[in-house]
Design a protein around this motif. Structure first.
Motif, PDB file in Angstrom:
ATOM      1  N   GLN A 140     -31.691 -22.518 -67.751  1.00 23.44           N
ATOM      2  CA  GLN A 140     -30.923 -21.523 -66.754  1.00 23.44           C
ATOM      3  C   GLN A 140     -31.804 -20.344 -66.388  1.00 23.44           C
ATOM      4  O   GLN A 140     -31.742 -20.250 -65.190  1.00 23.44           O
ATOM      5  CB  GLN A 140     -29.549 -21.060 -67.527  1.00 23.44           C
TER       6      GLN A 140
ATOM      7  N   LYS B 190     -25.367 -20.339 -68.839  1.00 25.23           N
ATOM      8  CA  LYS B 190     -26.010 -20.683 -69.959  1.00 25.23           C
ATOM      9  C   LYS B 190     -25.275 -21.947 -70.427  1.00 25.23           C
ATOM     10  O   LYS B 190     -25.802 -22.760 -71.075  1.00 25.23           O
ATOM     11  CB  LYS B 190     -26.143 -19.561 -70.797  1.00 25.23           C
ATOM     12  N   HIS B 191     -23.869 -21.832 -70.905  1.00 22.88           N
ATOM     13  CA  HIS B 191     -23.390 -22.877 -71.626  1.00 22.88           C
ATOM     14  C   HIS B 191     -22.267 -23.804 -70.937  1.00 22.88           C
ATOM     15  O   HIS B 191     -21.701 -24.910 -71.158  1.00 22.88           O
ATOM     16  CB  HIS B 191     -22.445 -22.198 -72.767  1.00 22.88           C
ATOM     17  N   GLY B 192     -21.867 -23.248 -69.510  1.00 25.47           N
ATOM     18  CA  GLY B 192     -20.915 -24.047 -68.874  1.00 25.47           C
ATOM     19  C   GLY B 192     -21.180 -24.688 -67.763  1.00 25.47           C
ATOM     20  O   GLY B 192     -20.348 -25.320 -66.812  1.00 25.47           O
ATOM     21  N   ASP B 193     -22.444 -25.180 -67.791  1.00 20.11           N
ATOM     22  CA  ASP B 193     -22.937 -25.961 -66.480  1.00 20.11           C
ATOM     23  C   ASP B 193     -22.720 -25.285 -65.192  1.00 20.11           C
ATOM     24  O   ASP B 193     -22.595 -26.228 -64.207  1.00 20.11           O
ATOM     25  CB  ASP B 193     -22.378 -27.214 -66.633  1.00 20.11           C
ATOM     26  N   ARG B 194     -22.805 -23.907 -65.020  1.00 20.36           N
ATOM     27  CA  ARG B 194     -22.395 -23.391 -63.662  1.00 20.36           C
ATOM     28  C   ARG B 194     -23.679 -22.958 -63.179  1.00 20.36           C
ATOM     29  O   ARG B 194     -24.247 -21.911 -62.960  1.00 20.36           O
ATOM     30  CB  ARG B 194     -21.490 -21.982 -64.132  1.00 20.36           C
ATOM     31  N   GLN B 195     -24.530 -24.017 -62.707  1.00 17.31           N
ATOM     32  CA  GLN B 195     -25.700 -23.974 -62.288  1.00 17.31           C
ATOM     33  C   GLN B 195     -25.549 -23.012 -60.728  1.00 17.31           C
ATOM     34  O   GLN B 195     -26.727 -22.465 -60.401  1.00 17.31           O
ATOM     35  CB  GLN B 195     -26.471 -25.040 -62.126  1.00 17.31           C
ATOM     36  N   GLU B 196     -24.761 -23.097 -60.094  1.00 17.43           N
ATOM     37  CA  GLU B 196     -24.318 -22.546 -58.873  1.00 17.43           C
ATOM     38  C   GLU B 196     -24.729 -20.927 -58.879  1.00 17.43           C
ATOM     39  O   GLU B 196     -24.721 -20.130 -58.069  1.00 17.43           O
ATOM     40  CB  GLU B 196     -23.135 -22.798 -58.141  1.00 17.43           C
TER      41      GLU B 196
ATOM     42  N   LYS C  66     -30.479 -31.219 -74.593  1.00 11.21           N
ATOM     43  CA  LYS C  66     -29.092 -31.008 -74.878  1.00 11.21           C
ATOM     44  C   LYS C  66     -28.168 -30.299 -73.676  1.00 11.21           C
ATOM     45  O   LYS C  66     -27.402 -30.796 -73.345  1.00 11.21           O
ATOM     46  CB  LYS C  66     -28.906 -30.409 -76.399  1.00 11.21           C
ATOM     47  N   ARG C  67     -29.069 -29.259 -73.417  1.00 12.85           N
ATOM     48  CA  ARG C  67     -28.509 -28.416 -72.121  1.00 12.85           C
ATOM     49  C   ARG C  67     -28.857 -29.307 -70.615  1.00 12.85           C
ATOM     50  O   ARG C  67     -27.909 -29.002 -69.636  1.00 12.85           O
ATOM     51  CB  ARG C  67     -28.924 -27.102 -72.183  1.00 12.85           C
ATOM     52  N   ARG C  68     -29.783 -29.974 -70.794  1.00 11.99           N
ATOM     53  CA  ARG C  68     -30.247 -30.675 -69.660  1.00 11.99           C
ATOM     54  C   ARG C  68     -30.935 -29.784 -68.288  1.00 11.99           C
ATOM     55  O   ARG C  68     -31.523 -30.304 -67.657  1.00 11.99           O
ATOM     56  CB  ARG C  68     -28.872 -31.450 -68.772  1.00 11.99           C
ATOM     57  N   TYR C  69     -30.857 -28.544 -68.621  1.00 20.72           N
ATOM     58  CA  TYR C  69     -31.528 -27.680 -67.881  1.00 20.72           C
ATOM     59  C   TYR C  69     -31.795 -26.070 -68.213  1.00 20.72           C
ATOM     60  O   TYR C  69     -30.999 -26.023 -69.340  1.00 20.72           O
ATOM     61  CB  TYR C  69     -30.682 -27.259 -66.457  1.00 20.72           C
TER      62      TYR C  69
END
Length: 241
Positions: free
Chosen positions: A140, A94-100, A135-138
């Motif tokens: 989740q 959600k907040h750490g760009d851990r899209q994987e 802001k988040r770009r994606y």
């Protein structure tokens, strides 16, 4: 192709999603992190997915909260409790760009679905307001929904729901405050309404706390003609235990 994959594996070995240590396969957890991850595999509430006393084979189990207040959806499922590694994974996504994290999340969520979906079900992610998305770009939830669609073969629609206004952070708010903050804030996009006419919907989100956001989404889907709505989340918040 095999040589390339072997070379890449040697240079970039699979890493644990939780701690980053080397593991046997991509998108996995090491033994220590697996032990910190509380999967919901036993008896759970049929409406919200929270673990409850009883047997996993018991049907129509409900937690006290869902017995007290009916949910505006038919069934709810959760893969993990929002504790330990489950919480770390959700916050990372959600907040750490851990899209994987989205791919294994979808695998775990698919395993928890059971028979609450059929081939006509449309997968719909909980939306972000456009300012938060910028802001988040994606989103989740949309990433998870996309991966869940790939696994199940079910259709999905990334922009079926929209936030008509930006709502304040719901952290720390009571259930009634959350409900008030979300009143009228989520609607079905007019150009997408035809996608859910007389069709079952599966709402997807990363975490459920009180369920206020999912309730607003389910209500909007029902008002726009959805056959029935179910929900699936990666993690379910539980009382301290």
């Amino acid at each position: 192709m095999g040589l390339i994959q072997t070379t890449l594996a040697a240079i970039y070995p699979p890493r644990c999603l939780g701690c980053g240590s080397t593991v046997d396969s991509d998108f996995g957890l090491c033994g220590a992190c697996w032990g910190q991850t509380e999967f919901i595999g036993g008896a759970s509430c049929d409406a919200c997915g929270v673990p409850v006393p009883g047997s996993a084979h018991d049907e129509d189990l409900h937690c006290d909260a869902c017995l007290k207040t009916a949910r505006p959806w038919a069934h709810g499922r959760a893969a993990l409790t929002y504790t330990g590694m489950g919480r770390k994974l959700v916050l990372g996504l959600k907040h750490g760009d851990r899209q994987e994290v989205a791919r294994p999340a979808a695998v775990w969520m698919q395993a928890s679905l059971g028979d609450i979906v059929d081939r006509r079900t449309l997968i719909v992610p909980v939306p972000l307001h456009w300012t938060r998305l910028a802001k988040r770009r994606y989103n989740q939830s949309a990433l998870i929904a996309m991966e869940l669609s790939k696994l199940t073969g079910l259709d999905w629609c990334a922009d079926l729901l929209q936030r008509t206004r930006r709502t304040p952070s719901l952290d720390g708010k009571s259930p009634s405050e959350r409900s008030d903050a979300l009143s009228g804030a989520i609607a079905v996009a007019p150009k997408r309404r035809h996608r859910i006419q007389s069709r079952p919907v599966l709402l997807v989100d990363d975490v459920m706390t009180t369920g206020a956001t999912l309730a607003a989404c389910a209500t909007a889907c029902g008002a726009s003609g959805a056959d029935h709505v179910c929900v699936s989340v990666l993690a379910r918040a539980v009382k301290d235990h």
